[in-house]
Design an enzyme around this catalytic site. Sequence first.
Site, PDB file in Angstrom:
ATOM      1  N   LYS A  30      -9.369   1.616  -1.749  1.00  0.00           N
ATOM      2  CA  LYS A  30      -9.559   1.075  -0.396  1.00  0.00           C
ATOM      3  C   LYS A  30     -10.917   1.477   0.170  1.00  0.00           C
ATOM      4  O   LYS A  30     -11.267   2.665   0.185  1.00  0.00           O
ATOM      5  CB  LYS A  30      -8.431   1.593   0.501  1.00  0.00           C
ATOM      6  CG  LYS A  30      -8.421   1.030   1.909  1.00  0.00           C
ATOM      7  CD  LYS A  30      -7.173   1.531   2.634  1.00  0.00           C
ATOM      8  CE  LYS A  30      -6.996   0.972   4.006  1.00  0.00           C
ATOM      9  NZ  LYS A  30      -5.716   1.410   4.612  1.00  0.00           N
ATOM     10  N   GLU A  86       0.860  -1.198   0.000  1.00  0.00           N
ATOM     11  CA  GLU A  86       0.000   0.000   0.000  1.00  0.00           C
ATOM     12  C   GLU A  86       0.897   1.250   0.000  1.00  0.00           C
ATOM     13  O   GLU A  86       1.971   1.229   0.596  1.00  0.00           O
ATOM     14  CB  GLU A  86      -0.828  -0.038   1.295  1.00  0.00           C
ATOM     15  CG  GLU A  86      -1.681   1.171   1.592  1.00  0.00           C
ATOM     16  CD  GLU A  86      -2.277   1.085   3.016  1.00  0.00           C
ATOM     17  OE1 GLU A  86      -1.623   0.530   3.939  1.00  0.00           O
ATOM     18  OE2 GLU A  86      -3.407   1.574   3.199  1.00  0.00           O
ATOM     19  N   CYS A  94      -4.785  -3.244   2.707  1.00  0.00           N
ATOM     20  CA  CYS A  94      -4.513  -3.240   4.149  1.00  0.00           C
ATOM     21  C   CYS A  94      -5.726  -3.562   5.005  1.00  0.00           C
ATOM     22  O   CYS A  94      -6.130  -4.703   5.108  1.00  0.00           O
ATOM     23  CB  CYS A  94      -3.879  -1.903   4.549  1.00  0.00           C
ATOM     24  SG  CYS A  94      -3.089  -2.045   6.179  1.00  0.00           S
TER      25      CYS A  94
END
Length: 355
Positions: A133, A47, A203
């Site tokens: 995300k 990330e 993540c």
Amino acid sequence: MPRTLKVAAAQLGANHLNTKRADVLARMTALLRSAAELGAQLVVFPETAFTTFFPRYRLDAVPGSDAYFDDGDTLLTSPNTRPLFDEAKTLGLDVYLGFAERSTGAGGSSSGDYNTCVYYSASRGEIIAKFRKIHLPGTLQPFEDPDAINQLEKLWFKPGDLGFEAFRVPGLVSSAKKENGKTEAGEDPLDARGDPIMGMMICNDRRWAESWRCYGLQGVEVVLCGYNTTAWAPDLCGIRKPQTYEESEIESLFQHRLVMTGNSYMNSCFSVSAGKAGVEDEKFSLIAGSMITSPDGYVLAEAKTKGDEIVFAEIDLDDCLPGKEMMFNFARHRMIHQYGRITSQTGVVEPPLLS
Ligand code: CDT
């Protein structure tokens, strides 16, 4: 015909506020070359791979943060990112890249700042998938305690708006491009599964069963995930007992391993996760633990260092079949009429006390 694939997680050591893009690009292209020497076909980077994990800071504490963002529509041509894709093309490597996206909306997706990753297909010479995300962790405002470690992604980024869309990846396995295992006359159904099905997350998304199940329901075979996970953030993690730094890092690594192995098992898929590791900006520790996991829930390969490192495994996508056909045969066993709360309710609603 086995559907084998050679995959690599490219763990990166720490970046800092003053790290130069050219230096990170040099490290990343070196990792691509190391992966290619091992025979890898796909390399997964962390990330926000190009920068320190800047959302730990307040907006006004990062002068020049504009330079940390890239336009997702010009990654293949911008001098700030092109060298990575040129190298991948030369080496014939597919790439998952996590970066901070500043979108003008010109490419069709909505404008704004997002925590994003893309999938580059070397055989196509183009980006074939993008994910933003969805589960942005942390708080909107910094903690009052000046020593607390913040996670201000809700301030820096908009929540992802592209959903959990799995995609087929061309050019990786020898079987022809096919959909839904449709067989031609006389063909063995096991040879008709076509190009690998992949899904991307970033993540914190990996901690949510919902992310994985959305991909599981599309027959995902490999989940790719870049991360920056703090090794020490007592204010953020909600721990009940005081921990030493060492205990905190061990627990954080344990939980990373738990979600990658457990969700791989429950969705009968492989996963490749790559972290940024080590101590950023002399103060902020990130766990390492980049790994590749199997549909049976095993760790196939795991980082040994807290720095730049390639974690490599050869996987056979057909190892997804037993789980998908038996224990986690969704069509046969899921009971969706009992799952209503999952999409109708966000927070916890406790049952009433018995009088
Ligand atoms: N980058 C990122 O999403 N990190 C979160 C930390 C959550 S708060 C400690 C993670 O899930 O690893």
